[in-house]
Scaffold this motif. Structure first.
Motif, PDB file in Angstrom:
ATOM      1  N   LYS A   1       0.676  -1.071  -0.099  1.00 47.90           N
ATOM      2  CA  LYS A   1       0.106   0.109   0.079  1.00 47.90           C
ATOM      3  C   LYS A   1       0.771   1.283  -0.138  1.00 47.90           C
ATOM      4  N   PRO A   2       2.015   1.309   0.677  1.00 45.85           N
ATOM      5  CA  PRO A   2       2.799   2.510   0.846  1.00 45.85           C
ATOM      6  C   PRO A   2       3.329   2.907  -0.663  1.00 45.85           C
ATOM      7  N   LYS A   3       3.614   1.831  -1.210  1.00 49.76           N
ATOM      8  CA  LYS A   3       4.323   2.232  -2.807  1.00 49.76           C
ATOM      9  C   LYS A   3       3.238   2.750  -3.712  1.00 49.76           C
ATOM     10  N   PHE A   4       1.906   2.058  -3.294  1.00 47.67           N
ATOM     11  CA  PHE A   4       0.936   2.350  -4.133  1.00 47.67           C
ATOM     12  C   PHE A   4       0.287   3.846  -3.969  1.00 47.67           C
ATOM     13  N   GLN A   5       0.426   4.102  -2.607  1.00 53.03           N
ATOM     14  CA  GLN A   5      -0.082   5.567  -2.437  1.00 53.03           C
ATOM     15  C   GLN A   5       0.901   6.594  -2.870  1.00 53.03           C
ATOM     16  N   GLN A   6       2.126   6.337  -2.862  1.00 53.15           N
ATOM     17  CA  GLN A   6       3.090   7.110  -3.615  1.00 53.15           C
ATOM     18  C   GLN A   6       3.008   7.277  -4.957  1.00 53.15           C
ATOM     19  N   LEU A   7       2.307   6.388  -5.928  1.00 53.64           N
ATOM     20  CA  LEU A   7       1.958   6.634  -7.255  1.00 53.64           C
ATOM     21  C   LEU A   7       0.752   7.340  -7.256  1.00 53.64           C
ATOM     22  N   LEU A   8       0.052   7.448  -6.176  1.00 55.15           N
ATOM     23  CA  LEU A   8      -1.328   8.110  -6.152  1.00 55.15           C
ATOM     24  C   LEU A   8      -0.973   9.607  -5.852  1.00 55.15           C
TER      25      LEU A   8
ATOM     26  N   ALA B   1      -7.897   2.130  -5.621  1.00 49.70           N
ATOM     27  CA  ALA B   1      -7.234   3.589  -5.699  1.00 49.70           C
ATOM     28  C   ALA B   1      -8.200   4.355  -4.889  1.00 49.70           C
ATOM     29  N   LEU B   2      -9.467   4.458  -5.105  1.00 52.69           N
ATOM     30  CA  LEU B   2     -10.266   5.513  -4.352  1.00 52.69           C
ATOM     31  C   LEU B   2     -10.338   5.180  -2.864  1.00 52.69           C
ATOM     32  N   ASN B   3     -10.341   3.990  -2.342  1.00 54.10           N
ATOM     33  CA  ASN B   3      -9.977   3.760  -0.970  1.00 54.10           C
ATOM     34  C   ASN B   3      -8.691   4.184  -0.349  1.00 54.10           C
ATOM     35  N   ALA B   4      -7.717   4.108  -1.178  1.00 55.80           N
ATOM     36  CA  ALA B   4      -6.525   4.597  -0.902  1.00 55.80           C
ATOM     37  C   ALA B   4      -6.509   6.099  -0.630  1.00 55.80           C
ATOM     38  N   LEU B   5      -6.901   6.749  -1.832  1.00 53.14           N
ATOM     39  CA  LEU B   5      -7.037   8.341  -1.825  1.00 53.14           C
ATOM     40  C   LEU B   5      -7.783   8.859  -0.787  1.00 53.14           C
TER      41      LEU B   5
END
Length: 201
Positions: free
Chosen positions: A8-15, A69-73
């Motif tokens: 998740k941390p890496k995914f959040q960086q992309l977002l 992606a929305l849940n992370a955002l």
């Protein structure tokens, strides 16, 4: 145990660029959460009618990716721009459970021979999130432990949707698919409760 949540941390960086753009556009965390819920309803409806239009099976892998992606955002927006609220927390938790049920309910239609296992899957999915919330109640920390957390379930069901779109006889292996998922859900619930109690103790 290993879970997709670990990346998740890496995914959040992309977002992050999307996050900043949404903030400049005056989009709030709660609005993102509501969009995720609406998207989930669209995914569930598309999945239900995919028997007639096979391309709708793609709503699972594609839609679940965007929902993730929305849940992370929404969480990133709330933390980064100080938009955390009780309403937001309720929307997030209740919205996730409703969204999961709406998306996963059509599994009963496409895996009729595994009806009971699918029902158990739906129930364990809710119990898993409840166990995660208990961590916040007793130890002030929401638990997301795998190996079958929300992101893991989305990945597996998304893969099932892709397989159905490709015409693979996935229903033939439905017993094993849902048996394994349910076992992993039970393990996830156990770890969430165990680690919450350890934190509290």
């Amino acid at each position: 145990m290993v879970s997709i949540y670990d990346i998740k941390p890496k995914f959040q960086q992309l977002l992050l660029p999307i996050l900043h753009w949404l903030h400049r556009s005056n989009i709030t965390a709660n609005q993102i959460t509501l969009v995720a819920i609406v998207l989930s309803v669209v995914i569930g409806v598309a999945f239900w009618y995919a028997e007639s239009y096979s391309w709708l099976f793609l709503a699972l892998p594609v839609g679940l990716f965007f929902r993730m992606a929305l849940n992370a955002l929404d969480g990133m927006m709330a933390r980064t721009y100080n938009q955390q609220s009780t309403l937001g927390e309720v929307l997030n938790e209740v919205g996730d459970i409703i969204s999961d049920w709406v998306i996963f309910f059509p599994l009963l239609k496409f895996f009729p021979e595994q009806l009971y296992l699918v029902v158990v899957f739906l129930c364990l999915s809710i119990l898993s999130e409840f166990a995660g919330l208990l961590g916040k109640v007793i130890a002030y920390e929401r638990r997301y432990d795998g190996p079958m957390g929300k992101s893991d379930r989305a990945f597996v069901i998304g893969a099932c949707g892709l397989a159905l779109f490709l015409g693979w006889p996935i229903a033939t292996y439905g017993v094993w698919i849902f048996l394994i998922i349910n076992i992993l859900l039970i393990i996830s619930i156990f770890f969430r409760l165990k680690r919450a109690l350890a934190k509290a103790g």
